[in-house]
Design an enzyme around this catalytic site. Sequence first.
Site, PDB file in Angstrom:
ATOM      1  N   ASP A 156      -2.544 -10.256   5.955  1.00  0.00           N
ATOM      2  CA  ASP A 156      -1.920  -8.929   5.800  1.00  0.00           C
ATOM      3  C   ASP A 156      -0.712  -8.796   6.719  1.00  0.00           C
ATOM      4  O   ASP A 156       0.374  -8.379   6.305  1.00  0.00           O
ATOM      5  CB  ASP A 156      -2.890  -7.805   6.197  1.00  0.00           C
ATOM      6  CG  ASP A 156      -4.063  -7.656   5.259  1.00  0.00           C
ATOM      7  OD1 ASP A 156      -5.062  -8.366   5.456  1.00  0.00           O
ATOM      8  OD2 ASP A 156      -3.974  -6.836   4.335  1.00  0.00           O
ATOM      9  N   GLU A 160       1.683  -0.665   4.808  1.00  0.00           N
ATOM     10  CA  GLU A 160       0.322  -0.254   5.168  1.00  0.00           C
ATOM     11  C   GLU A 160      -0.030  -0.632   6.609  1.00  0.00           C
ATOM     12  O   GLU A 160      -0.749   0.102   7.281  1.00  0.00           O
ATOM     13  CB  GLU A 160      -0.712  -0.884   4.222  1.00  0.00           C
ATOM     14  CG  GLU A 160      -2.112  -0.436   4.604  1.00  0.00           C
ATOM     15  CD  GLU A 160      -3.209  -0.845   3.648  1.00  0.00           C
ATOM     16  OE1 GLU A 160      -2.980  -1.702   2.783  1.00  0.00           O
ATOM     17  OE2 GLU A 160      -4.307  -0.290   3.794  1.00  0.00           O
ATOM     18  N   ASP A 184       2.318  -2.786   0.163  1.00  0.00           N
ATOM     19  CA  ASP A 184       0.956  -3.167   0.530  1.00  0.00           C
ATOM     20  C   ASP A 184       0.957  -4.691   0.594  1.00  0.00           C
ATOM     21  O   ASP A 184       1.028  -5.365  -0.440  1.00  0.00           O
ATOM     22  CB  ASP A 184      -0.070  -2.665  -0.498  1.00  0.00           C
ATOM     23  CG  ASP A 184      -1.476  -2.729   0.088  1.00  0.00           C
ATOM     24  OD1 ASP A 184      -1.665  -3.497   1.059  1.00  0.00           O
ATOM     25  OD2 ASP A 184      -2.368  -2.030  -0.406  1.00  0.00           O
ATOM     26  N   ILE A 224      -1.282  -6.900   1.335  1.00  0.00           N
ATOM     27  CA  ILE A 224      -2.389  -7.392   0.501  1.00  0.00           C
ATOM     28  C   ILE A 224      -3.193  -6.178   0.054  1.00  0.00           C
ATOM     29  O   ILE A 224      -3.898  -5.573   0.855  1.00  0.00           O
ATOM     30  CB  ILE A 224      -3.330  -8.362   1.239  1.00  0.00           C
ATOM     31  CG1 ILE A 224      -2.569  -9.597   1.694  1.00  0.00           C
ATOM     32  CG2 ILE A 224      -4.491  -8.772   0.308  1.00  0.00           C
ATOM     33  CD1 ILE A 224      -3.457 -10.677   2.263  1.00  0.00           C
ATOM     34  N   ASP A 225      -3.048  -5.838  -1.201  1.00  0.00           N
ATOM     35  CA  ASP A 225      -3.895  -4.781  -1.736  1.00  0.00           C
ATOM     36  C   ASP A 225      -5.166  -5.461  -2.248  1.00  0.00           C
ATOM     37  O   ASP A 225      -5.094  -6.481  -2.937  1.00  0.00           O
ATOM     38  CB  ASP A 225      -3.180  -4.063  -2.887  1.00  0.00           C
ATOM     39  CG  ASP A 225      -4.040  -2.942  -3.433  1.00  0.00           C
ATOM     40  OD1 ASP A 225      -4.546  -2.148  -2.618  1.00  0.00           O
ATOM     41  OD2 ASP A 225      -4.222  -2.879  -4.661  1.00  0.00           O
ATOM     42  N   THR A 251      -7.822  -6.202   0.077  1.00  0.00           N
ATOM     43  CA  THR A 251      -8.166  -7.165   1.139  1.00  0.00           C
ATOM     44  C   THR A 251      -9.611  -7.650   0.981  1.00  0.00           C
ATOM     45  O   THR A 251      -9.903  -8.817   1.250  1.00  0.00           O
ATOM     46  CB  THR A 251      -7.973  -6.523   2.530  1.00  0.00           C
ATOM     47  OG1 THR A 251      -6.708  -5.883   2.551  1.00  0.00           O
ATOM     48  CG2 THR A 251      -8.001  -7.558   3.625  1.00  0.00           C
ATOM     49  N   ASP A 292      -0.411   1.965  -2.485  1.00  0.00           N
ATOM     50  CA  ASP A 292      -1.505   1.546  -3.384  1.00  0.00           C
ATOM     51  C   ASP A 292      -1.221   1.913  -4.829  1.00  0.00           C
ATOM     52  O   ASP A 292      -2.036   1.619  -5.707  1.00  0.00           O
ATOM     53  CB  ASP A 292      -2.826   2.222  -2.980  1.00  0.00           C
ATOM     54  CG  ASP A 292      -3.471   1.540  -1.792  1.00  0.00           C
ATOM     55  OD1 ASP A 292      -3.209   0.339  -1.580  1.00  0.00           O
ATOM     56  OD2 ASP A 292      -4.222   2.217  -1.068  1.00  0.00           O
TER      57      ASP A 292
HETATM   58  P1  AMP Z   1      -9.681  -1.098  -5.471  1.00  0.00           P
HETATM   59  O1  AMP Z   1      -9.315  -2.534  -5.357  1.00  0.00           O
HETATM   60  O2  AMP Z   1      -9.360  -0.494  -6.767  1.00  0.00           O
HETATM   61  O3  AMP Z   1     -11.087  -0.862  -5.041  1.00  0.00           O
HETATM   62  O4  AMP Z   1      -8.733  -0.326  -4.493  1.00  0.00           O
HETATM   63  C1  AMP Z   1      -8.329  -0.857  -3.291  1.00  0.00           C
HETATM   64  C2  AMP Z   1      -7.756   0.262  -2.499  1.00  0.00           C
HETATM   65  O5  AMP Z   1      -8.733   1.274  -2.364  1.00  0.00           O
HETATM   66  C3  AMP Z   1      -7.352  -0.120  -1.107  1.00  0.00           C
HETATM   67  O6  AMP Z   1      -5.986  -0.256  -1.050  1.00  0.00           O
HETATM   68  C4  AMP Z   1      -7.819   1.031  -0.252  1.00  0.00           C
HETATM   69  O7  AMP Z   1      -6.729   1.693   0.315  1.00  0.00           O
HETATM   70  C5  AMP Z   1      -8.465   1.980  -1.197  1.00  0.00           C
HETATM   71  N1  AMP Z   1      -9.708   2.542  -0.647  1.00  0.00           N
HETATM   72  C6  AMP Z   1     -10.250   2.306   0.539  1.00  0.00           C
HETATM   73  N2  AMP Z   1     -11.372   3.042   0.709  1.00  0.00           N
HETATM   74  C7  AMP Z   1     -11.531   3.755  -0.403  1.00  0.00           C
HETATM   75  C8  AMP Z   1     -12.506   4.704  -0.845  1.00  0.00           C
HETATM   76  N3  AMP Z   1     -13.531   5.051  -0.078  1.00  0.00           N
HETATM   77  N4  AMP Z   1     -12.344   5.245  -2.065  1.00  0.00           N
HETATM   78  C9  AMP Z   1     -11.325   4.900  -2.848  1.00  0.00           C
HETATM   79  N5  AMP Z   1     -10.387   3.992  -2.493  1.00  0.00           N
HETATM   80  C10 AMP Z   1     -10.480   3.422  -1.284  1.00  0.00           C
HETATM   81 MG    MG Z   2      -4.198  -1.256  -0.673  1.00  0.00          MG
END
Ligand code: AMP
Ligand code: MG
Length: 335
Positions: free
Chosen positions: A51, A74, A127, A129-130, A132, A276
Site C-alpha cells: 500500500d 488513502e 487507493d 490497494i483497494d 487490501t 473507493d
Molecule cells: P469491498 O472489497 O467491496 O469489500 O470494499 C473494500 C472497501 O470497503 C475498502 O476500501 C474499505 O474502505 C471499505 N470498508 C472497510 N470497512 C467497511 C465496512 N465496515 N463496511 C463497508 N465497507 C468497508
Molecule cells: Mg479501498
Amino acid sequence: MHKLPFKSYFKEAVFAVEAVSQACQLVRRVRQDMTQAAFTKDDESPVTVADFAAQALIAKNLLEIFPHDFLVGEENALRLRKPECLAVSEKIAHYLSFFLPAPPAAAICDWIDHGNADPGRRFWTLDPIDGTKGFIRGDQYAVALALIEEGQVKVGVLGCPNLENACQIAFNGRGTIAVAVQGEGSWWSSLDSPENSWQRLKVSSHHTFAETKLLRSFETKHQDSSRMTQLMQTFGISQPPIFMDSLTKYLLLAAGGADLLFRFPTSGHPHEAIWDQAAGVIMIEEAGGKASDLLGKPLDFTSGRYLTKNFGVLLSNGRLHTSAVQGLHDLGACS
Ligand code: AMP
Ligand code: MG
C-alpha cells in the site's frame, strides 16, 4: 506511447495509466514475496508494504508530470516515520528501487504524504490497494486513481492484476488495466502491455432481475449479509451472487460480466471514501451504466474525502437502475 483514444485529458490519462501499471507491477512483486504478516492501522484494516510503496510511487510520478496537482490518497506516513518502522521503510525502498534510484526513507514518507492534500477544485484521488484484505488473502484487489475537477470525475484508471480480459478471474494471468475519460468511454487493455490495444467496455443489456448477476463484497464485515439475502429474495434475483473484493467488481460490471451492486452504509463505515468510488464509478458510467446512491441521488464528489451527502451506492448496467431504486424505496430499505 499508449494509443489511447482520447481527445480530452489525454496527458492525464497517459500519466494515470502508466502510474497505475507501474504500481501494479510493484504490488504484484510484493505479493509474490509476501511472507511477512501485514500490520494493522488504527482502524484495524491490514496495511502492507505494498500500500505504502504503491502510493509513494504514484505520488512521485505525479510530482514529476503534474507538479502542481493535488493528491488525496488513502494512506499517510505518520506511523512509517516512527523509528520502529525502519524495517518497513527499508522494504518499501527495496521495492521502489526496481522503478527509481534507491530513495532515502525520508523521501518515501514525503511522497506518501504528498497524498494528504484536501480535495479542492482539481485533484487526484488514489487507493493504492483497494481490497487490501483480498490482496493478503490472494484474491482480487485493485489500484485505483481518478482525477476530479469541480466535483466531476474526469478520468479514472483501475489496475486489476487478477482479472483477465476485463471479465475473467485469473490468478497469475496478465491482469487488466482500464481507463475512462468523461464523455469518451471506458477502455481496457492487458496490464502486461497496455500499449497493445484498447478495447471498449460495455455494460450488459440485462433488464430483468431474473437475469441479474449481483455483485457483493467478499468480506462479511463490509455488508449486512442477512439484509442482502432478503433483498435478493424480494427482488427475485435468483442467480448466485458474485462475491468479490475491491473495485474489481466495478470493472466487471463495466465489462458486462455482472449487472448490479448495492453498497449499504454500515455502522463502522457510514460514508464511502472518494478513492473507493471515483475511478470505478466513471468506468461504469462511461461503459453505459449508471451510478447513484441508494435513493437514486447522483454521487456528490464535492463533500471532501467522503461521500457524506449520499446514502450508500447503487451501481447498475443502467437498464436495471430505475427498478432497483424504486424497489429499494418500496421496501423502505433506506429509511
Ligand atoms: P469491498 O472489497 O467491496 O469489500 O470494499 C473494500 C472497501 O470497503 C475498502 O476500501 C474499505 O474502505 C471499505 N470498508 C472497510 N470497512 C467497511 C465496512 N465496515 N463496511 C463497508 N465497507 C468497508
Ligand atoms: Mg479501498
